[in-house]
Design an enzyme around this catalytic site. Structure first.
Site, PDB file in Angstrom:
ATOM      1  N   HIS A   1      -8.405  38.999   6.302  1.00  0.00           N
ATOM      2  CA  HIS A   1      -8.974  39.923   5.631  1.00  0.00           C
ATOM      3  C   HIS A   1     -10.317  39.222   5.721  1.00  0.00           C
ATOM      4  O   HIS A   1     -11.845  40.414   5.500  1.00  0.00           O
ATOM      5  CB  HIS A   1      -7.996  40.366   4.353  1.00  0.00           C
ATOM      6  CG  HIS A   1      -6.661  40.870   5.053  1.00  0.00           C
ATOM      7  ND1 HIS A   1      -6.565  42.434   4.805  1.00  0.00           N
ATOM      8  CD2 HIS A   1      -5.358  40.422   5.425  1.00  0.00           C
ATOM      9  CE1 HIS A   1      -5.648  42.700   5.142  1.00  0.00           C
ATOM     10  NE2 HIS A   1      -4.806  40.886   4.952  1.00  0.00           N
TER      11      HIS A   1
ATOM     12  N   ASP B   1     -10.613  46.100   0.958  1.00  0.00           N
ATOM     13  CA  ASP B   1     -10.195  46.438   1.821  1.00  0.00           C
ATOM     14  C   ASP B   1      -8.327  47.163   2.023  1.00  0.00           C
ATOM     15  O   ASP B   1      -8.382  47.559   1.034  1.00  0.00           O
ATOM     16  CB  ASP B   1      -9.335  44.807   1.405  1.00  0.00           C
ATOM     17  CG  ASP B   1      -8.318  44.244   2.162  1.00  0.00           C
ATOM     18  OD1 ASP B   1      -8.788  43.543   3.841  1.00  0.00           O
ATOM     19  OD2 ASP B   1      -7.307  44.776   2.148  1.00  0.00           O
TER      20      ASP B   1
ATOM     21  N   THR C   1      -8.506  46.182   8.404  1.00  0.00           N
ATOM     22  CA  THR C   1      -8.793  44.885   9.075  1.00  0.00           C
ATOM     23  C   THR C   1      -7.326  44.712  10.600  1.00  0.00           C
ATOM     24  O   THR C   1      -7.442  44.074  10.950  1.00  0.00           O
ATOM     25  CB  THR C   1      -8.054  43.888   8.604  1.00  0.00           C
ATOM     26  OG1 THR C   1      -7.731  43.446   8.159  1.00  0.00           O
ATOM     27  CG2 THR C   1      -9.467  44.162   7.252  1.00  0.00           C
TER      28      THR C   1
ATOM     29  N   GLN D   1     -12.380  28.608  15.662  1.00  0.00           N
ATOM     30  CA  GLN D   1     -11.450  29.364  16.892  1.00  0.00           C
ATOM     31  C   GLN D   1     -12.658  29.638  17.592  1.00  0.00           C
ATOM     32  O   GLN D   1     -12.539  30.089  19.165  1.00  0.00           O
ATOM     33  CB  GLN D   1     -10.983  30.614  16.736  1.00  0.00           C
ATOM     34  CG  GLN D   1     -10.705  31.210  17.860  1.00  0.00           C
ATOM     35  CD  GLN D   1      -8.832  32.331  17.704  1.00  0.00           C
ATOM     36  OE1 GLN D   1      -7.839  31.074  16.649  1.00  0.00           O
ATOM     37  NE2 GLN D   1      -8.901  33.203  17.037  1.00  0.00           N
TER      38      GLN D   1
ATOM     39  N   HIS E   1      -0.771  35.328  18.695  1.00  0.00           N
ATOM     40  CA  HIS E   1       0.277  35.612  17.761  1.00  0.00           C
ATOM     41  C   HIS E   1      -0.442  37.120  17.494  1.00  0.00           C
ATOM     42  O   HIS E   1       0.092  38.003  17.704  1.00  0.00           O
ATOM     43  CB  HIS E   1       0.370  35.149  16.504  1.00  0.00           C
ATOM     44  CG  HIS E   1      -0.834  35.402  15.434  1.00  0.00           C
ATOM     45  ND1 HIS E   1      -2.057  35.025  15.895  1.00  0.00           N
ATOM     46  CD2 HIS E   1      -0.979  35.522  14.569  1.00  0.00           C
ATOM     47  CE1 HIS E   1      -3.018  35.319  14.940  1.00  0.00           C
ATOM     48  NE2 HIS E   1      -2.428  35.968  13.993  1.00  0.00           N
TER      49      HIS E   1
ATOM     50  N   TRP F   1      -5.305  40.380  14.214  1.00  0.00           N
ATOM     51  CA  TRP F   1      -6.573  41.674  15.431  1.00  0.00           C
ATOM     52  C   TRP F   1      -7.466  41.173  15.796  1.00  0.00           C
ATOM     53  O   TRP F   1      -8.316  40.910  16.224  1.00  0.00           O
ATOM     54  CB  TRP F   1      -6.347  42.902  13.955  1.00  0.00           C
ATOM     55  CG  TRP F   1      -7.179  43.913  14.532  1.00  0.00           C
ATOM     56  CD1 TRP F   1      -8.122  44.347  14.311  1.00  0.00           C
ATOM     57  CD2 TRP F   1      -6.598  44.481  15.704  1.00  0.00           C
ATOM     58  NE1 TRP F   1      -8.966  45.507  15.006  1.00  0.00           N
ATOM     59  CE2 TRP F   1      -8.218  45.391  16.481  1.00  0.00           C
ATOM     60  CE3 TRP F   1      -5.952  44.660  17.194  1.00  0.00           C
ATOM     61  CZ2 TRP F   1      -8.187  46.334  17.597  1.00  0.00           C
ATOM     62  CZ3 TRP F   1      -5.878  45.455  18.329  1.00  0.00           C
ATOM     63  CH2 TRP F   1      -7.804  45.741  18.535  1.00  0.00           C
TER      64      TRP F   1
ATOM     65  N   SER G   1      -8.196  37.443  16.471  1.00  0.00           N
ATOM     66  CA  SER G   1      -8.099  37.169  17.888  1.00  0.00           C
ATOM     67  C   SER G   1      -8.476  37.674  18.588  1.00  0.00           C
ATOM     68  O   SER G   1      -8.814  37.325  19.289  1.00  0.00           O
ATOM     69  CB  SER G   1      -6.568  35.700  17.745  1.00  0.00           C
ATOM     70  OG  SER G   1      -6.486  35.048  16.589  1.00  0.00           O
TER      71      SER G   1
ATOM     72  N   GLU H   1     -11.320  38.911  18.937  1.00  0.00           N
ATOM     73  CA  GLU H   1     -12.539  36.968  19.632  1.00  0.00           C
ATOM     74  C   GLU H   1     -12.444  37.251  21.321  1.00  0.00           C
ATOM     75  O   GLU H   1     -13.255  37.024  21.690  1.00  0.00           O
ATOM     76  CB  GLU H   1     -12.098  36.300  18.460  1.00  0.00           C
ATOM     77  CG  GLU H   1     -12.437  35.846  17.347  1.00  0.00           C
ATOM     78  CD  GLU H   1     -11.793  36.113  16.230  1.00  0.00           C
ATOM     79  OE1 GLU H   1     -10.827  34.882  16.617  1.00  0.00           O
ATOM     80  OE2 GLU H   1     -12.026  35.773  14.938  1.00  0.00           O
TER      81      GLU H   1
ATOM     82  N   ASP I   1       2.393  43.995  11.966  1.00  0.00           N
ATOM     83  CA  ASP I   1       0.956  44.816  12.493  1.00  0.00           C
ATOM     84  C   ASP I   1       1.421  43.863  14.272  1.00  0.00           C
ATOM     85  O   ASP I   1       0.308  44.315  15.424  1.00  0.00           O
ATOM     86  CB  ASP I   1      -0.590  45.341  12.388  1.00  0.00           C
ATOM     87  CG  ASP I   1      -1.243  44.140  12.342  1.00  0.00           C
ATOM     88  OD1 ASP I   1      -0.932  42.911  12.159  1.00  0.00           O
ATOM     89  OD2 ASP I   1      -2.695  43.992  12.562  1.00  0.00           O
ATOM     90  N   GLN I   2       1.961  43.100  14.390  1.00  0.00           N
ATOM     91  CA  GLN I   2       1.705  41.548  15.675  1.00  0.00           C
ATOM     92  C   GLN I   2       1.930  43.111  17.262  1.00  0.00           C
ATOM     93  O   GLN I   2       0.815  42.414  17.852  1.00  0.00           O
ATOM     94  CB  GLN I   2       1.763  39.955  15.464  1.00  0.00           C
ATOM     95  CG  GLN I   2       0.205  39.825  14.805  1.00  0.00           C
ATOM     96  CD  GLN I   2       0.719  38.893  13.682  1.00  0.00           C
ATOM     97  OE1 GLN I   2       1.888  37.846  14.560  1.00  0.00           O
ATOM     98  NE2 GLN I   2       0.513  38.312  12.488  1.00  0.00           N
TER      99      GLN I   2
HETATM  100  N1  UDP Z   1      -9.107  30.934  12.943  1.00  0.00           N
HETATM  101  C1  UDP Z   1      -9.991  30.091  12.992  1.00  0.00           C
HETATM  102  N2  UDP Z   1      -9.356  28.629  13.147  1.00  0.00           N
HETATM  103  C2  UDP Z   1      -7.895  28.424  13.256  1.00  0.00           C
HETATM  104  C3  UDP Z   1      -6.940  29.731  13.244  1.00  0.00           C
HETATM  105  C4  UDP Z   1      -7.580  30.805  12.339  1.00  0.00           C
HETATM  106  O1  UDP Z   1     -11.333  30.636  13.249  1.00  0.00           O
HETATM  107  O2  UDP Z   1      -7.141  27.619  13.110  1.00  0.00           O
HETATM  108  C5  UDP Z   1      -9.786  32.925  12.300  1.00  0.00           C
HETATM  109  C6  UDP Z   1      -9.605  33.108  13.479  1.00  0.00           C
HETATM  110  O3  UDP Z   1     -10.939  32.954  14.236  1.00  0.00           O
HETATM  111  C7  UDP Z   1      -9.543  34.720  13.228  1.00  0.00           C
HETATM  112  C8  UDP Z   1      -8.523  34.276  11.948  1.00  0.00           C
HETATM  113  O4  UDP Z   1      -9.138  32.466  11.120  1.00  0.00           O
HETATM  114  O5  UDP Z   1     -11.148  35.258  13.498  1.00  0.00           O
HETATM  115  C9  UDP Z   1      -7.125  34.689  11.932  1.00  0.00           C
HETATM  116  O6  UDP Z   1      -7.367  36.208  12.071  1.00  0.00           O
HETATM  117  P1  UDP Z   1      -6.188  36.886  12.832  1.00  0.00           P
HETATM  118  O7  UDP Z   1      -5.904  38.359  12.547  1.00  0.00           O
HETATM  119  O8  UDP Z   1      -6.047  36.432  14.053  1.00  0.00           O
HETATM  120  O9  UDP Z   1      -4.854  35.860  12.452  1.00  0.00           O
HETATM  121  P2  UDP Z   1      -3.648  36.105  11.192  1.00  0.00           P
HETATM  122  O10 UDP Z   1      -4.533  34.471  10.305  1.00  0.00           O
HETATM  123  O11 UDP Z   1      -4.764  37.294   9.989  1.00  0.00           O
HETATM  124  O12 UDP Z   1      -2.577  35.936  10.781  1.00  0.00           O
END
Ligand code: UDP
Ligand code: UDP
Length: 463
Positions: free
Chosen positions: A20, A116, A139, A341, A356, A359, A361, A364, A380-381
């Site tokens: 978020h 949010d 998000t 990442q 996983h 969103w 990821s 990106e 939501d995955q």
């Molecule tokens: N991320 C990162 N490094 C890590 C794990 C996650 O930079 O080791 C970042 C990733 O690039 C993304 C965010 O954390 O921007 C995770 O958001 P996402 O919606 O993918 O998954 P969530 O963590 O909410 O399940």
């Protein structure tokens, strides 16, 4: 600060977790670039170190952004065993009434308020009392937003039905429903049911997506096919990782290791910021990676929240035998720390992403053109994974692996799926097309860029 009538003043209020916070900070950076004056409200304390680190970097890079701390009231005790991020959603919701004095005294007065998706009910009365146009940043995907806004109509029948047919969209099968929604007493379901019927009271909804990949869904939402009287839904994505605050980053061990690997040869493995798999499943993943024969960069998470853990090293999580196998071949690198990442996905050595399907990821991976092997684990995955496979067409998803902990997915299955992903030329082509479309959307004259331009102009005029 200028009090020029042409400056729009936007307040942003993110909720808990990197999934978020990150898109909010990226949106804040975009608004600064569109010459808006930004106030960022920061709920304190944060849940994880990752969040507080990112906030510090953001405020150093954008000193012009006004920070307002929202000191949270403690969470209620009857939910003490719930997910720490959901508990924080709840704590922020119960502290929103504190916003009124903070926001009504801002100068120049606010032109708009973006908050949010998990805060609609408690923020509505505040935003209405201040009399400012207000929007949510949802998000996740447009597909998930369809499901979210339609869900209350179908909520009572889901336990016996096959899933949910959504007008103007497709259907969401029972196995893809976020599992937390089936917990009748859970915070996630409570927020969903309480907030979703109120989307029609918003001035608009912002999404980190783009027309080229969710055009039909966006059209259906905006035509009121999903929910009557839906306010305008604006695609503003994909939100680009922002070099100014996410940093050029130090070129740590992982990047140096990637530098030595051939182009497109490495599968990057990371399940986001808040999923810690059980150790037997982690070991099967390790086994699968070794079996696949491909090079890999694997981020292992031992605990949900990065504050608690740290005493257990890699060997403690993976077992000595697996660590030896991995180091013997010298084909993989395993880390148990936060990696940037953005830098990994941007590296030419990375040819696939075992994800996983959070969103952020997914967007990106779209922006950097990296094919995905999806293993949706919660929330939501699965809806996002469906997007990757059907709309984006740049990934695969083994539906029979189930949600997190539903069954033990064996190393052999994982190894085969990685081979399938990394050997599929058409996925690489498709990912490249999605990348081009993503860059077009946010480039000058692109759909998302134009949408943001129009909205900020509107705010500036109304000041
Ligand atoms: N991320 C990162 N490094 C890590 C794990 C996650 O930079 O080791 C970042 C990733 O690039 C993304 C965010 O954390 O921007 C995770 O958001 P996402 O919606 O993918 O998954 P969530 O963590 O909410 O399940
Ligand atoms: N699309 C969408 N939501 C969906 C399915 C598709 O927004 O659930 C959009 C998306 O932009 C996709 C386009 O519609 O690229 C075309 O989708 P489809 O695969 O249905 O192809 P068609 O046969 O309609 O051209």
């Amino acid at each position: 600060m200028s009090s020029s009538p042409c400056v729009a003043h936007v307040a942003l209020l993110p909720s808990a977790g990197m999934g978020h916070l990150t898109p909010f900070l990226r949106l804040a950076a975009m608004l600064c670039h569109h010459h808006c004056y930004v106030t960022l409200i920061t709920p304190k304390p944060t849940v994880s170190n990752a969040e507080s680190n990112l906030l510090s970097k953001f405020f150093s890079a954008f000193p012009q952004v006004n920070q307002l701390n929202l000191h949270l009231l403690p969470s209620s005790s009857h939910t003490a065993n719930a997910d720490p991020f959901f508990l924080q959603f709840d704590a922020i919701r119960r502290s929103c009434h504190l916003l009124h004095p903070l926001l009504s005294s801002l100068s120049p007065p606010l032109s708009s308020f973006v908050y949010d998706m998990t805060l609609i009910s408690p923020v509505l009365p505040v935003a209405t009392a201040i009399g400012v146009p207000h929007y949510i940043l949802f998000t996740s995907s447009a597909s998930m937003f369809c499901f979210y806004s339609y869900f209350p109509k179908a909520a009572e029948s889901i336990s016996d039905g096959d899933g949910i047919d959504i007008p103007g969209f497709s259907s969401v099968s029972k196995s893809s429903l976020p599992p937390q929604l089936l917990d009748r007493d859970g915070i996630y379901r409570k927020i969903f049911l309480e907030d979703s019927p109120k989307v029609t009271k918003l001035h608009g909804v912002f999404l980190n997506t783009f027309e080229e990949v969710e055009s039909k869904t966006l059209k259906a939402l905006n035509a009121g096919e999903v929910v009557k009287d839906m306010p305008p839904v604006h695609a503003l994505g994909p939100f680009v990782p922002c070099y100014e605050f996410e940093g050029l980053g130090e070129r740590g061990e992982s990047l140096k290791w990637l530098d030595k690997q051939p182009n497109g040869s490495v599968i990057y493995v990371c399940f986001g910021s808040r999923i810690a798999l059980k150790s037997n499943q982690i070991r099967e993943i390790g086994d699968g990676l070794v079996r696949s024969g491909f090079r890999f960069l694997w981020v292992v998470k031992g605990n949900k929240v990065d504050k608690e853990d740290e005493e257990k090293g890699l060997e403690g999580v993976l077992g000595i035998e697996l660590v030896e196998k991995i180091t013997k071949d010298n084909k993989g690198l395993v880390v148990k720390e936060w990696l940037d990442q953005r830098q990994i996905l941007d590296h030419s050595a990375v040819g696939g992403f075992f994800s996983h399907c959070g969103w952020n990821s997914v967007m990106e991976a779209a922006f950097y053109g990296v094919p995905i092997l999806g293993w949706p684990l919660l929330g939501d995955q699965k809806i996002n994974a469906e997007f990757v496979v059907s709309n984006g067409g740049f990934g695969i998803w083994k539906k029979d692996w189930g949600w997190e902990g539903e069954r033990l997915v064996r190393g052999e299955e994982i190894g085969d799926a990685i081979k399938e992903l990394m050997s599929n030329e058409s996925l690489i082509t498709k990912a490249e097309q999605v990348k081009m479309a993503a860059r077009k959307a946010i480039g000058v004259g692109g759909g998302s860029e134009t949408n943001l331009q129009k909205i900020t102009e509107q705010w500036k005029k109304s000041q």
